[in-house]
Write a protein that holds these residues in place. Structure first.
Motif: not given
Length: 184
Positions: A6-15
């Protein structure tokens, strides 16, 4: 699968478990499965056979084999195993069903692990997901295993190991990208 947080900051992971395009009678939506097969990172969790057998017994047997509907449950389990006759052979299916009827569910779990592990290995290597073992995955493969295979299974410890390996892989990818940027 990885995406921008969210907000383009960092990465998000889905497992997600990458077992197949269907699990039992339930199909994974095609767009989800396609994204899964192209994931930039694949985590393979390896546990000792003893721990895996215990998990299978807890998930599939506990509360069922000796519950009020034990006969129905056993009939469904037998039916599931019999569906594997073409792949396992009639003799092997007979042995597994006999073990099931004798209440030797550990032997059943071991037999199923040996059968499914071969399928999982081929599926993991196969980008197209056909199970043939041909092709290669688009993403990087990282292995995760408990430090002490003889220790009792600890889900929290394993989850921590998975997250550490994902962070390490992410840092390695960032370093490779930086090197390529400097060289290019």
């Amino acid at each position: 699968a990885r995406g921008e947080a969210k907000g383009g900051r960092g990465r998000g992971w889905v497992f997600l478990e990458d077992e197949d395009s269907h699990i039992g009678h339930v199909s994974v939506p095609k767009p989800v499965y396609a994204a899964l097969r192209c994931a930039p990172l694949v985590v393979r969790v390896s546990l000792p056979e003893q721990a895996r057998v215990r998990l299978l017994l807890d998930d599939y047997v506990a509360g069922h084999a000796d519950g009020p509907a034990a006969g129905e449950w056993l009939a469904r389990m037998e039916e599931s195993v019999r569906k594997l006759t073409k792949r396992l052979g009639a003799a092997r299916v007979g042995e597994v069903v006999a073990a099931m009827r004798a209440g030797d569910f550990s032997a059943v779990a071991v037999a199923m692990l040996h059968y499914y592990d071969k399928l999982y290995d081929a599926h993991l290597a196969n980008h197209g997901g056909t199970g043939s073992g041909g092709g290669s995955r688009a993403g990087r493969l990282v292995e995760v295993a408990p430090a002490d295979p003889a220790a009792a299974f600890d889900a929290d410890e394993l989850a921590g190991l998975v997250l550490r390996r994902v962070r390490e892989a992410e840092k390695a990818e960032e370093a490779e990208e930086a090197e390529a940027e400097e060289a290019g």
